[in-house]
Scaffold this motif. Structure first.
Motif, short mmCIF file in Angstrom:
data_model
loop_
_atom_site.label_atom_id
_atom_site.label_comp_id
_atom_site.label_asym_id
_atom_site.label_seq_id
_atom_site.Cartn_x
_atom_site.Cartn_y
_atom_site.Cartn_z
N ASP A 1 -33.01 20.14 13.66
CA ASP A 1 -31.57 20.12 13.95
C ASP A 1 -30.75 19.52 12.82
O ASP A 1 -29.64 19.96 12.54
CB ASP A 1 -31.28 19.35 15.25
N THR A 2 -31.29 18.50 12.17
CA THR A 2 -30.55 17.84 11.09
C THR A 2 -31.07 18.23 9.71
O THR A 2 -30.53 17.75 8.71
CB THR A 2 -30.62 16.31 11.23
N ALA A 3 -32.10 19.07 9.66
CA ALA A 3 -32.72 19.50 8.40
C ALA A 3 -33.12 18.30 7.54
O ALA A 3 -32.87 18.25 6.35
CB ALA A 3 -31.78 20.43 7.63
N ARG A 4 -33.74 17.33 8.19
CA ARG A 4 -34.20 16.13 7.50
C ARG A 4 -35.71 16.00 7.61
O ARG A 4 -36.33 16.55 8.49
CB ARG A 4 -33.57 14.88 8.11
N GLU A 5 -36.26 15.21 6.71
CA GLU A 5 -37.66 14.85 6.82
C GLU A 5 -37.80 13.35 6.60
O GLU A 5 -37.02 12.74 5.87
CB GLU A 5 -38.53 15.65 5.87
N LEU A 6 -38.78 12.80 7.28
CA LEU A 6 -39.10 11.38 7.20
C LEU A 6 -40.55 11.29 6.76
O LEU A 6 -41.43 11.81 7.43
CB LEU A 6 -38.91 10.73 8.58
N SER A 7 -40.79 10.67 5.61
CA SER A 7 -42.16 10.58 5.11
C SER A 7 -42.59 9.12 5.00
O SER A 7 -41.79 8.26 4.63
CB SER A 7 -42.31 11.29 3.77
N PHE A 8 -43.86 8.87 5.35
CA PHE A 8 -44.45 7.54 5.30
C PHE A 8 -45.67 7.56 4.40
O PHE A 8 -46.41 8.53 4.38
CB PHE A 8 -44.99 7.14 6.68
N HIS A 9 -45.91 6.45 3.72
CA HIS A 9 -47.19 6.27 3.04
C HIS A 9 -47.41 4.78 2.81
O HIS A 9 -46.46 4.03 2.64
CB HIS A 9 -47.26 7.05 1.72
N PRO A 10 -48.66 4.36 2.85
CA PRO A 10 -48.95 2.95 2.57
C PRO A 10 -48.85 2.68 1.07
O PRO A 10 -49.11 3.56 0.25
CB PRO A 10 -50.37 2.76 3.07
N GLU A 11 -48.45 1.48 0.75
CA GLU A 11 -48.41 1.03 -0.64
C GLU A 11 -49.38 -0.15 -0.73
O GLU A 11 -49.01 -1.29 -0.46
CB GLU A 11 -46.98 0.62 -0.99
N PRO A 12 -50.65 0.15 -1.06
CA PRO A 12 -51.70 -0.88 -1.01
C PRO A 12 -51.42 -2.11 -1.87
O PRO A 12 -51.71 -3.22 -1.47
CB PRO A 12 -52.95 -0.15 -1.50
N LYS A 13 -50.85 -1.91 -3.04
CA LYS A 13 -50.61 -3.04 -3.95
C LYS A 13 -49.74 -4.11 -3.31
O LYS A 13 -50.00 -5.30 -3.44
CB LYS A 13 -49.96 -2.52 -5.23
N ASN A 14 -48.71 -3.69 -2.60
CA ASN A 14 -47.78 -4.63 -1.99
C ASN A 14 -48.00 -4.82 -0.49
O ASN A 14 -47.20 -5.47 0.17
CB ASN A 14 -46.34 -4.19 -2.26
N ARG A 15 -49.05 -4.19 0.04
CA ARG A 15 -49.43 -4.33 1.45
C ARG A 15 -48.29 -4.00 2.40
O ARG A 15 -47.94 -4.75 3.29
CB ARG A 15 -49.94 -5.74 1.73
N ARG A 16 -47.70 -2.84 2.17
CA ARG A 16 -46.58 -2.42 3.01
C ARG A 16 -46.59 -0.92 3.20
O ARG A 16 -47.35 -0.21 2.56
CB ARG A 16 -45.27 -2.89 2.43
N ILE A 17 -45.72 -0.46 4.10
CA ILE A 17 -45.55 0.96 4.35
C ILE A 17 -44.17 1.33 3.81
O ILE A 17 -43.18 0.66 4.10
CB ILE A 17 -45.64 1.27 5.85
N VAL A 18 -44.13 2.39 3.04
CA VAL A 18 -42.87 2.85 2.45
C VAL A 18 -42.52 4.17 3.09
O VAL A 18 -43.38 5.02 3.30
CB VAL A 18 -43.02 3.04 0.92
N PHE A 19 -41.25 4.35 3.45
CA PHE A 19 -40.86 5.66 3.94
C PHE A 19 -39.52 6.07 3.40
O PHE A 19 -38.72 5.26 2.95
CB PHE A 19 -40.91 5.75 5.47
N HIS A 20 -39.34 7.39 3.36
CA HIS A 20 -38.14 8.01 2.82
C HIS A 20 -37.56 8.95 3.86
O HIS A 20 -38.29 9.61 4.58
CB HIS A 20 -38.48 8.84 1.57
N VAL A 21 -36.24 9.00 3.91
CA VAL A 21 -35.54 9.96 4.77
C VAL A 21 -34.60 10.74 3.86
O VAL A 21 -33.92 10.17 3.01
CB VAL A 21 -34.73 9.25 5.87
N GLY A 22 -34.58 12.05 4.04
CA GLY A 22 -33.69 12.86 3.23
C GLY A 22 -33.69 14.29 3.68
O GLY A 22 -34.36 14.65 4.66
N PRO A 23 -32.97 15.13 2.97
CA PRO A 23 -32.94 16.56 3.31
C PRO A 23 -34.34 17.15 3.23
O PRO A 23 -35.10 16.84 2.31
CB PRO A 23 -32.03 17.16 2.24
#
Length: 134
Positions: A41-63
């Motif tokens: 409906d909004t033509a968006r995507e949300l992507s996740f991936h772990p960032e092992p070096k910094n022990r966190r999860i990074v995600f992006h939202v965009g078209p």
């Protein structure tokens, strides 16, 4: 991303995120990094991936299907408490991914999506043709 990350952690995070985001978001067909959810409906995507070096999860939202043209993708980072685990990968594989922990991911996703929407509103439509422009 680290080659030691397996599909199991991706599968667990995908299940948690699917439960949080609900039916408007379509999960990826297979649990592989990065996990990319789409919202038709909004033509968006949300992507996740772990960032092992910094022990966190990074995600992006965009078209959906777009690169970071004109800065339209927004990024957020989630650093969980991985006490008792060697890495973010082992936490994802066997750690506590209950709704309380995942609710922070949802809040970040919603705030990031709102920010991306506002940026799109302020910048106007993406130009599809650049011919004749300097």
């Amino acid at each position: 991303m680290s080659r030691t990350l397996t599909a199991l952690p991706a599968d667990r995070l995908m299940a948690v995120v699917t439960g949080i985001l609900g039916t408007p978001w379509t999960p990826p067909p297979s649990p592989e990094w990065p996990l990319v959810f789409t919202h038709e409906d909004t033509a968006r995507e949300l992507s996740f991936h772990p960032e092992p070096k910094n022990r966190r999860i990074v995600f992006h939202v965009g078209p959906a299907g777009a690169d970071n043209a004109f800065g339209r993708r927004r990024c957020a980072k989630y650093t969980p408490d991985i006490t008792g685990h060697d890495s973010i990968g082992t936490w994802l594989a066997g750690g506590d991914l209950d709704a309380d922990k995942a609710s922070r991911i949802r809040a970040l996703a919603e705030q990031t999506e709102q920010s991306a929407t506002r940026v799109d509103e302020l910048r106007g439509p993406v130009l599809t043709r650049t011919a004749g422009r300097i």
